[in-house]
Design a protein around this motif. Sequence first.
Motif, PDB file in Angstrom:
ATOM      1  N   PHE A  88       4.436  -5.160  -9.278  1.00 32.28           N
ATOM      2  CA  PHE A  88       4.581  -5.974  -8.096  1.00 32.28           C
ATOM      3  C   PHE A  88       4.330  -7.616  -8.131  1.00 32.28           C
ATOM      4  N   SER A  89       5.330  -8.265  -7.811  1.00 33.70           N
ATOM      5  CA  SER A  89       5.107  -9.563  -7.788  1.00 33.70           C
ATOM      6  C   SER A  89       6.269 -10.165  -6.921  1.00 33.70           C
ATOM      7  N   ILE A 107       4.913  -3.994  -0.347  1.00 28.13           N
ATOM      8  CA  ILE A 107       4.115  -3.020  -1.055  1.00 28.13           C
ATOM      9  C   ILE A 107       4.113  -1.649  -0.531  1.00 28.13           C
ATOM     10  N   VAL A 108       4.118  -1.847   1.055  1.00 25.69           N
ATOM     11  CA  VAL A 108       3.853  -0.451   1.450  1.00 25.69           C
ATOM     12  C   VAL A 108       5.239   0.082   1.508  1.00 25.69           C
ATOM     13  N   GLU A 109       6.197  -0.463   1.712  1.00 24.22           N
ATOM     14  CA  GLU A 109       7.712   0.204   1.562  1.00 24.22           C
ATOM     15  C   GLU A 109       7.930   0.549   0.291  1.00 24.22           C
ATOM     16  N   ALA A 110       7.709  -0.118  -0.476  1.00 27.03           N
ATOM     17  CA  ALA A 110       8.116   0.217  -2.157  1.00 27.03           C
ATOM     18  C   ALA A 110       7.099   1.575  -2.656  1.00 27.03           C
ATOM     19  N   VAL A 111       5.729   1.412  -2.347  1.00 30.95           N
ATOM     20  CA  VAL A 111       4.944   2.604  -2.756  1.00 30.95           C
ATOM     21  C   VAL A 111       5.263   3.791  -2.047  1.00 30.95           C
ATOM     22  N   ASN A 112       5.490   3.869  -0.551  1.00 27.66           N
ATOM     23  CA  ASN A 112       5.951   5.115  -0.065  1.00 27.66           C
ATOM     24  C   ASN A 112       7.069   5.501  -0.418  1.00 27.66           C
ATOM     25  N   HIS A 113       8.233   4.503  -0.822  1.00 27.83           N
ATOM     26  CA  HIS A 113       9.653   5.117  -1.577  1.00 27.83           C
ATOM     27  C   HIS A 113       9.261   5.774  -2.813  1.00 27.83           C
ATOM     28  N   VAL A 124      -2.285   4.001 -10.874  1.00 31.29           N
ATOM     29  CA  VAL A 124      -2.308   2.483 -10.776  1.00 31.29           C
ATOM     30  C   VAL A 124      -3.265   2.034 -11.816  1.00 31.29           C
ATOM     31  N   TYR A 125      -3.168   0.970 -12.710  1.00 33.44           N
ATOM     32  CA  TYR A 125      -4.084   0.249 -13.490  1.00 33.44           C
ATOM     33  C   TYR A 125      -3.817  -1.074 -12.930  1.00 33.44           C
ATOM     34  N   SER A 126      -4.925  -1.675 -12.586  1.00 31.68           N
ATOM     35  CA  SER A 126      -4.505  -3.211 -12.112  1.00 31.68           C
ATOM     36  C   SER A 126      -5.977  -3.835 -11.739  1.00 31.68           C
ATOM     37  N   GLY A 127      -5.867  -5.029 -11.402  1.00 31.17           N
ATOM     38  CA  GLY A 127      -6.859  -5.887 -10.955  1.00 31.17           C
ATOM     39  C   GLY A 127      -7.393  -5.630  -9.724  1.00 31.17           C
ATOM     40  N   ALA A 128      -8.217  -6.449  -9.149  1.00 32.45           N
ATOM     41  CA  ALA A 128      -9.014  -6.209  -7.947  1.00 32.45           C
ATOM     42  C   ALA A 128      -8.170  -6.556  -6.654  1.00 32.45           C
ATOM     43  N   THR A 129      -7.167  -7.744  -6.767  1.00 33.20           N
ATOM     44  CA  THR A 129      -6.392  -8.079  -5.832  1.00 33.20           C
ATOM     45  C   THR A 129      -5.434  -7.159  -5.469  1.00 33.20           C
ATOM     46  N   PHE A 130      -4.598  -6.681  -6.367  1.00 29.38           N
ATOM     47  CA  PHE A 130      -3.608  -5.676  -6.263  1.00 29.38           C
ATOM     48  C   PHE A 130      -3.849  -4.397  -5.583  1.00 29.38           C
ATOM     49  N   VAL A 131      -5.312  -4.017  -6.333  1.00 26.91           N
ATOM     50  CA  VAL A 131      -5.928  -2.601  -5.701  1.00 26.91           C
ATOM     51  C   VAL A 131      -6.398  -2.626  -4.402  1.00 26.91           C
ATOM     52  N   LYS A 136      -6.307  -1.524   1.151  1.00 30.10           N
ATOM     53  CA  LYS A 136      -6.096  -1.841   2.601  1.00 30.10           C
ATOM     54  C   LYS A 136      -5.070  -1.222   3.514  1.00 30.10           C
ATOM     55  N   ASN A 137      -3.957  -0.918   2.602  1.00 26.90           N
ATOM     56  CA  ASN A 137      -2.698  -0.141   3.381  1.00 26.90           C
ATOM     57  C   ASN A 137      -2.853   1.404   3.159  1.00 26.90           C
TER      58      ASN A 137
END
Length: 185
Positions: A88-89, A107-113, A124-131, A136-137
């Motif tokens: 995600f970028s 992010i919401v639409e893409a993950v739900n898709h 998901v393997y990622s850092g604090a901001t993305f996680v 939050k969503n």
Amino acid sequence: MRKLKLQMQITVDGFVAGAEGQLDWMILSNDWMKDPYINHLIDTSDTILLGRKMTAGFIQYWEQVLTQPNSSEYSFAQKMVSTPKVVFSKTVDRINGQNVQVEKGSIVEAVNHLKRQAGKDIIVYSGATFVSALIKNKLIDELNLFVNPVAIGSGMQIFGDRTTLKLTNSTVHADGVVVNTYTPQ
């Protein structure tokens, strides 16, 4: 529907990195790649989600391990490289690496898709901001937190608001790391 599962290292005081992103507090060894639970998480997933900031290092590391067939991490690296990755970028259109695609949309639409597609779960393997954005969503279905026996006092966190979780499993490792699995309530 597929589940989105988080695998993340965390300190006992709730930080996932130091204030400048330091990870020197983590207890890691090559034996972790042989851990049955870590392998179970990736083996039951067919897609990896990543935030842009950690992607270059992630891809470079695992693709480099693949050039070393005698490495103790080689078989795990095969899984990491061969599994499709969605990054995600908002700032880049393309990221070099095997089996990598960039998602620039919501992010919401893409993950739900992704969750509605047929297949295994998503990890998901990622850092604090993305996680944090995923939490939050309310997009993460299972949190696998590898609690390291260290407190660092300050740093980056993934929970910005009150989040009620249900503990579904807990495993203590010989090195003192406790793997707690939670589902959001």
